[in-house]
Design a protein around this motif. Structure first.
Motif: not given
Lengths: 463, 463
Positions: A127, B130-131, B133, A124, B128, A131
């Motif tokens: 990610l 995906a972070a 999910s 996380r 963002r 971003a």
């Protein structure tokens, strides 16, 4: 009647090639004359053999053009060559079952950790960081070798395990499996002999089948390869390649001893054998094992790895560490067959490996694994299963079923109850393979697994 | 002396196999007797040929074991089989140069858009999202076919282009190149003949070399394949596969006309030829071209694609659309050779394709491309280059050099000035290929490119 025998033999060899996909549908068979020359039998014998195969509908004659394979594609499975082995369960059975399973399936046979064991927080953070990173990182192709900071990090890790390697000797791949596949494409010809452990990770069989390699299994002991059998295989089969895990062996959980490692490498040198050392479970070791790549200095040993078993399997990123000239050719092969490295995944992986949390995460996984190992051993022993070895580390337990039980029947019996087992014959072609199951102790926390297994054992109990 | 000629011929064929990596180092050559049988010459001729190759150091005799290749690995390059083609510039030259280029390199020859033309915002939003999910999306393997919502989206897109396909007929891959590679692994045997366009995307040559295919080029016209040459190639070479782009042709920018598409498919059906339709540039079309996959209904045509040219090349995700039984076998092959689909990239790609911005993004790219096409055409014509065709769309321009100039020399001359050109011979083996360069108009905004090119032309001008 020797002629008849020859015809049968020829027909069988063509049948096997069709089954093994050496001759996929539409393949033009060698001309009658060419086949006669190469197999050293008479043209009339070939004509007769082709004629009978055509009568069987396996091949068809196209006037003026020759004989073509008509059969539907054989599955990419062991069963194609080992009719004895149950047709429904092949080296890809566990992968397909596990990868297709819905979230509530129980997967004691699967080869990875539950997702809540993985390094979710690191991914996380990676990610969120990605971003905010430069547009090139988000939209451009990766470099041929792969993200340099990650290669530098991997090189440092390898040097820590005594493997002398620089970042230029490391190529990033999309997975550990792709890493092995690229090396096989680089080293192997169809028909080359490759040694694997017996038992070994089932996907080695599937992958080598895709390369149409001749696979020879060498018994694995608690210390590593059986050296006598290894020497015999080197003599008899003149293999080109050996593939194994040094760290934590899949499926047995054994460790390669330093002495065995030294002998294996010395024998490989004498026999001019190349070795792929699959180090994918290395981060789960409680104390470091001798690495063949360390002893060899990456001259005939190639080490591959990934973080799919410890960090995230959703980030597709593995690596190859090899001698520099090989890396050059491997980059060409990779560029030709999958174009570029996985730039975004490399960035996310590199930041996840970089934060201090990963080391703590590994310590925590090792701790949970050793607990789960004890619990699972106890539960299995209560059902009459006995471990081939009590592993010191890792997720795998190779367990022998009570006398008279068959792993394949058990796997089929448990599947309808949502329990995916890993039966011995997908790891081994040994006579007693069907007496074994591989358990992933991290996937065995749900006691329903043992209830389902007990019922299956009870119902299968030989009177 | 026929015997001598035979020996030279045998030696040459072995040399070529070593150069082409059909015989990588360590390969055991066919036994003298087997080679004599298969080549229909005397044992003594083979012995003499092997002896001389050993004297050259290309192979070595291992007592009691046979002859083995000693040569270092040949580069995976056209040059191995076409010594006429300059050694330094092979089908991988542009990829390697462009992928390795630093950020300030000028790349009019590269095959993709500048990163600031790509869908950066969509990728950032996807990251963002995906972070936030579920943990499975961040750490688990992907399913064998790949993320279902993305496959459903791709199926809808394909149906809109008249290709009748369901999500179960789509498999996600790590790239468009991997998609082609998997289909080749599924369909091809070493030595099979594959047709490509002349000129064609250079990586088709590199990839088919990795498959040891016999590549035959068929001239490409403004409407598509030259049908007469195609028919002749079908008759003469009995090819198994044809690979092309229907939408916007690489490198010419031509479009496949409906009539040519129909004829190509009809001829392919008669000749039992399979076709890979690489649709990677489809989203850059200003109006839809007839797709072979649409006419054929995916019976012998396989369509592949990715979003590396329009959305992001950093997200590694492509797809294969094929008949359902093929997908089953392709999933097995992919599982065996790269294990799982790219779950995280599929999620990010799916959300980027899902937001309304992607359609606007495409309209904007198409607009910028048409502007850039006009500007680049003018600048090239000022230097005396003439377009083979004035493309209606896409990024590529296939331009003929002024009389007497050589594209390979120009490419070498411009490289030290930081300008990476795409010389004709990497796309084509035709006699006049060296008179052509491929330009990517999106990479031609910097006028220094034309200054460097002008100087190189001036210095090379034949007196």
């Amino acid at each position: 009647m020797p002629a008849l025998t020859r015809i049968d033999h020829l027909m069988q060899s063509v049948r096997e090639r069709i089954a093994a996909r050496t001759y996929p549908p539409g393949t033009r068979l060698p001309s009658v004359r060419a086949h006669a020359r190469s197999s050293g039998v008479s043209v009339s014998t070939i004509v007769e053999a082709y004629g009978r195969l055509a009568a069987e509908g396996l091949i068809e004659a196209r006037p003026g053009s020759g004989f073509y394979v008509t059969a539907p594609l054989a599955p990419l499975s062991l069963t194609a060559l080992e009719p004895a082995l149950d047709r429904d369960i092949d080296p890809l059975w566990i992968s397909r079952q596990s990868l297709e399973a819905d979230d509530d399936a129980l997967m004691p046979g699967c080869g990875w950790l539950p997702s809540d064991w993985m390094y979710e927080q690191g991914v996380r953070r990676g990610l969120r960081k990605a971003a905010r990173s430069a547009s090139q990182d988000l939209t451009d192709y990766g470099s041929p070798l792969g993200l340099e900071p990650l290669r530098q990090r991997l090189a440092r890790r390898l040097v820590q395990s005594d493997i002398e390697v620089g970042p230029h000797q490391i190529m990033l791949t999309d997975s550990g499996t792709q890493a092995i596949d690229l090396i096989c494409r680089f080293l192997l010809e169809a028909g080359d002999t490759v040694l694997v452990d017996d038992p070994c990770y089932f996907n080695f069989h599937a992958l080598l089948r895709a390369h149409r390699a001749n696979v020879v299994s060498v018994p694995y002991t608690h210390q590593g390869l059986d050296l006598t059998a290894f020497e015999a295989a080197l003599q008899q089969h003149k293999p080109r390649l050996y593939i194994s895990n040094s760290g934590i062996h899949n499926p047995t959980g054994a460790r390669l001893s330093a002495a065995t490692a030294h002998s294996v490498l010395a024998m490989a040198q004498r026999a001019d054998l190349y070795i792929i050392e699959d180090d994918i479970f290395g981060d789960l070791e409680t104390r470091p094992t001798t690495r063949l790549a360390a002893l060899d200095g990456l001259s005939r040993v190639v080490q591959i790895g990934s973080f799919s078993k410890t960090l995230s399997a959703s980030l597709r990123c593995g690596y190859i560490a090899a001698q520099a000239p090989w890396i050059e050719s491997l980059v060409d092969l990779r560029t030709a067959t999958s174009f570029s490295s996985n730039r975004l995944a490399s960035h996310i992986l590199n930041s996840a490996l970089g934060d201090s949390g990963y080391r703590k995460h590994l310590e925590h996984i090792r701790y949970r694994l050793s607990k789960a190992m004890d619990v699972t051993l106890t539960r299995l022993e209560q059902l009459g299963l006995s471990p081939w070895l009590r592993p010191r580390e890792g997720m795998f337990l190779w367990a022998r079923l009570p006398e008279g039980h068959d792993a394949l029947s058990l796997a089929r019996a448990c599947l309808p109850h949502g329990v995916i087992l890993a039966p011995g014959p997908v790891f081994s072609q040994a006579a007693d393979a069907a007496q074994f199951l591989r358990f992933n102790v991290a996937q065995c926390s749900d006691t329903r697994i043992f209830t389902v297994l007990k019922n299956a054992l009870d119902q299968a109990r030989p009177d």
